[in-house]
Each structure stands twice: as structure tokens, then as C-alpha cells.
Scaffold this active site. Structure first.
Site, PDB file in Angstrom:
ATOM      1  N   PRO A  98       0.838  -1.198   0.000  1.00 45.54           N
ATOM      2  CA  PRO A  98       0.000   0.000   0.000  1.00 45.54           C
ATOM      3  C   PRO A  98       0.868   1.242   0.000  1.00 45.54           C
ATOM      4  O   PRO A  98       1.819   1.350   0.773  1.00 45.54           O
ATOM      5  CB  PRO A  98      -0.784  -0.124   1.316  1.00 45.54           C
ATOM      6  CG  PRO A  98       0.049  -1.008   2.184  1.00 45.54           C
ATOM      7  CD  PRO A  98       0.757  -1.943   1.262  1.00 45.54           C
ATOM      8  N   MET A  99       0.568   2.178  -0.875  1.00 46.05           N
ATOM      9  CA  MET A  99       1.307   3.437  -0.958  1.00 46.05           C
ATOM     10  C   MET A  99       0.301   4.578  -1.043  1.00 46.05           C
ATOM     11  O   MET A  99      -0.559   4.592  -1.929  1.00 46.05           O
ATOM     12  CB  MET A  99       2.245   3.440  -2.170  1.00 46.05           C
ATOM     13  CG  MET A  99       3.422   2.488  -2.046  1.00 46.05           C
ATOM     14  SD  MET A  99       4.496   2.494  -3.513  1.00 46.05           S
ATOM     15  CE  MET A  99       3.525   1.454  -4.638  1.00 46.05           C
ATOM     16  N   ALA A 100       0.415   5.524  -0.118  1.00 49.77           N
ATOM     17  CA  ALA A 100      -0.523   6.640  -0.044  1.00 49.77           C
ATOM     18  C   ALA A 100      -0.516   7.432  -1.347  1.00 49.77           C
ATOM     19  O   ALA A 100       0.539   7.806  -1.853  1.00 49.77           O
ATOM     20  CB  ALA A 100      -0.171   7.547   1.132  1.00 49.77           C
TER      21      ALA A 100
ATOM     22  N   CYS B 272       5.087   3.099   8.999  1.00 47.47           N
ATOM     23  CA  CYS B 272       5.210   4.432   8.416  1.00 47.47           C
ATOM     24  C   CYS B 272       6.232   5.265   9.185  1.00 47.47           C
ATOM     25  O   CYS B 272       6.128   5.407  10.411  1.00 47.47           O
ATOM     26  CB  CYS B 272       3.857   5.130   8.432  1.00 47.47           C
ATOM     27  SG  CYS B 272       3.890   6.772   7.690  1.00 47.47           S
TER      28      CYS B 272
ATOM     29  N   LYS C 219       2.447  -5.325   9.125  1.00 48.32           N
ATOM     30  CA  LYS C 219       3.676  -4.859   8.491  1.00 48.32           C
ATOM     31  C   LYS C 219       4.386  -3.884   9.407  1.00 48.32           C
ATOM     32  O   LYS C 219       3.750  -3.013  10.010  1.00 48.32           O
ATOM     33  CB  LYS C 219       3.375  -4.179   7.148  1.00 48.32           C
ATOM     34  CG  LYS C 219       4.629  -3.797   6.369  1.00 48.32           C
ATOM     35  CD  LYS C 219       4.304  -3.097   5.053  1.00 48.32           C
ATOM     36  CE  LYS C 219       5.591  -2.713   4.329  1.00 48.32           C
ATOM     37  NZ  LYS C 219       5.335  -1.866   3.150  1.00 48.32           N
TER      38      LYS C 219
ATOM     39  N   HIS D 105       9.671  -4.354   6.352  1.00 49.73           N
ATOM     40  CA  HIS D 105      10.461  -3.431   5.550  1.00 49.73           C
ATOM     41  C   HIS D 105      11.805  -3.325   6.255  1.00 49.73           C
ATOM     42  O   HIS D 105      11.889  -2.822   7.375  1.00 49.73           O
ATOM     43  CB  HIS D 105       9.788  -2.066   5.449  1.00 49.73           C
ATOM     44  CG  HIS D 105      10.540  -1.114   4.565  1.00 49.73           C
ATOM     45  ND1 HIS D 105       9.951  -0.021   3.969  1.00 49.73           N
ATOM     46  CD2 HIS D 105      11.834  -1.075   4.154  1.00 49.73           C
ATOM     47  CE1 HIS D 105      10.847   0.634   3.253  1.00 49.73           C
ATOM     48  NE2 HIS D 105      12.005   0.019   3.361  1.00 49.73           N
TER      49      HIS D 105
ATOM     50  N   ASN E 185      10.329  -6.940   2.398  1.00 46.67           N
ATOM     51  CA  ASN E 185      10.055  -5.694   1.686  1.00 46.67           C
ATOM     52  C   ASN E 185      11.296  -4.800   1.757  1.00 46.67           C
ATOM     53  O   ASN E 185      11.970  -4.755   2.778  1.00 46.67           O
ATOM     54  CB  ASN E 185       8.839  -5.003   2.334  1.00 46.67           C
ATOM     55  CG  ASN E 185       8.534  -3.636   1.757  1.00 46.67           C
ATOM     56  OD1 ASN E 185       8.280  -2.693   2.494  1.00 46.67           O
ATOM     57  ND2 ASN E 185       8.539  -3.504   0.441  1.00 46.67           N
TER      58      ASN E 185
ATOM     59  N   ASP F 280      13.729  -2.507  -1.463  1.00 48.25           N
ATOM     60  CA  ASP F 280      14.702  -2.551  -2.559  1.00 48.25           C
ATOM     61  C   ASP F 280      14.456  -3.674  -3.554  1.00 48.25           C
ATOM     62  O   ASP F 280      15.401  -4.275  -4.079  1.00 48.25           O
ATOM     63  CB  ASP F 280      16.133  -2.647  -2.013  1.00 48.25           C
ATOM     64  CG  ASP F 280      16.559  -1.412  -1.239  1.00 48.25           C
ATOM     65  OD1 ASP F 280      15.802  -0.422  -1.255  1.00 48.25           O
ATOM     66  OD2 ASP F 280      17.625  -1.436  -0.606  1.00 48.25           O
TER      67      ASP F 280
END
Length: 386
Positions: free
Chosen positions: A29-31, A116, A158, A188, A220, A222
């Protein structure tokens, strides 16, 4: 990897609850990016049974039926499973949001964001700051799992490596999430202090895989080409990969990932003409979702990513970055050199936000007691992802 050549199938098998994710690839998911149009575009190139996650949604905003939030949770008619990411710092709000998801059949899978690094989020104790508070973190995960259980909706989590090098949280977070009933965890492999700079430390994914043995562990950070995904799996033993910035302006990356993980021939990189057609398709999907005027305005942010490395004159680039109608877009696409080949060296590699590392802004006294389960004040006043 040589385009057009078959590869040996090396992709892991992945199940999240009752859903088989095949191949084991997840769109992060990316805002402002992973709206219904972009997810559909990625699905058209990749596998319909991979996982494509909606933009991050604030639990409180969902419960309050904020108009922008309700628009953001739109899913396509063939999108399945419908994957929704929720943000919360409050077990009560998280439970209420997931109960709403269940009661109104809003999604089939719930992911939770504890990764985040944006200052407006961490300064309130949210995002990547929250796993430091072990008890509160566990209570939020448990609340979501209990609320989702009647419908059999899997809950995943996540997070990042930690706040900074002195405050590493990922191993505790993984073990707590597993103990509280999460169906998978994704790491990440950067700290919040790194933000998106430097290199992700994939060795952390391998360590998490050793610590969390009963549920899938996804990696997650790179993954900018199919070979990166294969290498991550080989080096870490992770059960799947989560792809974020690497697909910005490159939705066809999901076709390459599908080929790499299934051993089918690798598709050729698109010519500039093919990129123009993909741009047009993206515009059509956005127009269907939010109308032509708003859709073309949303498309502008993608232009530099789509055109990266291609021989496109500065005037056309500027015009595409200001495009406002489908007719104008068609005219500009027609001016491109449709025969220009894909430039792999110039077009691939890191893209999107990178920036510099920096001190993580935290609430006063945040690091005093990791077992303090008090809900941070004011952290859910915002109504959008971070």
C-alpha cells in the site's frame, strides 16, 4: 535476467488465511498511489491471485465514514481478495473498524501498518514508533484478530526493523504478532530513521524468518526488478515479497515477477509506444473511478516515473505533467517516438522517494517504558495514509 528466456521456478508458495497468494507477490500500500485504478493495472500485468493492497486507511476515519476514506476503499468488481490496510494506535478504534469491515463486507483481508516513518505519524506515537510499546502493539493486533475472526478474515501486520539502530523492535513485533493470531508478517528492512534512504538490510528478514516459524514472513525493501525478488527469497528464505517503490511507473514489473516465480519466459521491456498505451489505460481506469478531470490530475504524478530513461523532449514532458483531458493525453502520446526501445539501465533501479536519514520525532517520554499500554493522544486525528 535475459528477456524472453525461461527461468527455473523458484517462487515460494504462500497462503494468508484461506487465500492462496500465487505467486507470492504483494503490492505494498502506498498513499496516493495504490488506488483502485493502479491496483487494476498491476493485476492486468501480474497474477490475479497475487495480493494488491489498498492505500492505508485510518481506522478512526473509516468508523466515522469520512467521505475521502470511503472513496479510497473502492475495490474493482473482479478484485479478489480485497485487501485493506488499516492504521491505528488504539485497540478500540481498530476493533471498531474491523467490525465495520466484517459487518458491511468491505474487504477480505486486513493488513495493519506499523511501518510508516513520516514525522507527522511518529511524533504522535504511530507507525514505526508504535512497536516499541510492546503491550500496546499486542493489544492492537489482538483487537483486530478478534474482530475479524467471525468472518474468517485474515489479519496481517507490516512493520520496520525499529525506530533507529538503538531501538530495534522487529523480532519482538514478529513474535507478538504471531502470538496474537496474525496470519503473516511483513518486514520493511529499514529503520524509521533510515526512512527510504540507503539500502534495506535483508539479513534482518532472514533473522525474522528464524524467529517467527508458525506464520509466513514476507520481505520488503529494494525490490526494483524480478532478479531482486528472486535474490531476496534465496538470501532470506522469506515466504513472499512485498513490492512498493519499484513498481512506480512500472506496473509491468508484476508480469516480470510472475514470470520469474513461475519459470515462464520473461517479457520484453516495453517500448515507448507500449508505455504510451499503458499510460492511456491508466488514464481510462482513473477516469472510470473519479472522473476525467480529477483522474488526469491524479495521473500527472506518475508521468516522470513512466517516462524515466526514455528519449522524451523536455516540452512534451512538461505538457504531460500538466495534462488535463484524455484528448490532450492522446495528442501528446501520439508525439512520442513509439519505436524507442526500453532502456533497462536508465529506467530500472531505485525510484520514488528516497531522501536522507534523520532523527525520528517521537512523543515526549515515548522511550521511557516499552510496556506502557497507554494510547497516545491525538494520533488518529488525521484522516489519510502517511
Amino acid at each position: 535476467m535475459v528477456a524472453g528466456s525461461p527461468s527455473t521456478p523458484t517462487g515460494p508458495s504462500l497462503k494468508i488465511g484461506r487465500y492462496a497468494v500465487d505467486p507470492a507477490v504483494v503490492l505494498a500500500p502506498m498513499a496516493g498511489i495504490t488506488d483502485v485504478a493502479f491496483r487494476q493495472l498491476c493485476r492486468e500485468f501480474g497474477s490475479p491471485t497475487s495480493l494488491y493492497v489498498c492505500e492505508m486507511i485510518t481506522a478512526r476515519a473509516l468508523v466515522e465514514r469520512d467521505s475521502k476514506t470511503m472513496e479510497m476503499i473502492t475495490f474493482g468488481p473482479t478484485e479478489h481478495p480485497r485487501s485493506l490496510q488499516l492504521y491505528s494506535v488504539d485497540p478500540h478504534n481498530m476493533a471498531e473498524a474491523v467490525r465495520m469491515v466484517v459487518a458491511e463486507d468491505l474487504a477480505d483481508h486486513v493488513d495493519m501498518n506499523f511501518g510508516c516513518p513520516v514525522p507527522k505519524v511518529t511524533r504522535k506515537g504511530g507507525g514505526a514508533a508504535l512497536p516499541f510499546k510492546r503491550r500496546l502493539f499486542g493489544e492492537i493486533v489482538a483487537a483486530a484478530v478478534r474482530a475479524a475472526e467471525p468472518a474468517g478474515i485474515p489479519v496481517t501486520v507490516k512493520f520496520r526493523v525499529g525506530i533507529d539502530d538503538e531501538h530495534i523492535t522487529y523480532l519482538d513485533a514478529g513474535r507478538i504478532a504471531e502470538a496474537e493470531g496474525a496470519q503473516a508478517v511483513a518486514l520493511h528492512a529499514r529503520t524509521a530513521a533510515q526512512r527510504y534512504s540507503g539500502q534495506a538490510d535483508w539479513s534482518r528478514i532472514a533473522r525474522l524468518k528464524e524467529a517467527v516459524t508458525g506464520i509466513p514472513v514476507l520481505g520488503n525493501g529494494d525490490i526494483f526488478c524480478a532478479d531482486d525478488a528472486l535474490r531476496m527469497v534465496a538470501e532470506t528464505g522469506c515466504d513472499g515479497v512485498v513490492v512498493g517503490r519499484g513498481c512506480l511507473g512500472r506496473p509491468w514489473l508484476f508480469g516480470e515477477l510472475h514470470a520469474a516465480f513461475t519459470g515462464t519466459p520473461m517479457p520484453e521491456g516495453p517500448t515507448l509506444g507500449a508505455v504510451g498505451r499503458i499510460l492511456r489505460r491508466h488514464a481510462e481506469l482513473l477516469t472510470a473511478h473519479i472522473g476525467e478531470q480529477k483522474g488526469l490530475r491524479e495521473l500527472r504524478k506518475h508521468m516522470a516515473w513512466y517516462l524515466r530513461g526514455f528519449p522524451v523532449g523536455s516540452q512534451i514532458r512538461r505538457s504531460l505533467a500538466m495534462v488535463s483531458t484524455l484528448a490532450e493525453l492522446d495528442d501528446l502520446i501520439g508525439q512520442l517516438d513509439h519505436t524507442a526501445p526500453y532502456p533497462p539501465e536508465a529506467a530500472e533501479g531505485p525510484r520514488g522517494r528516497q531522501g536522507s536519514p534523520g532523527r525520528v520525532v517521537l512523543p515526549e517520554g515515548w522511550l521511557d517504558d516499552p510496556d506502557d499500554a497507554a494510547v497516545p493522544a491525538g494520533a488518529e486525528l488525521m484522516h489519510s495514509g502517511g
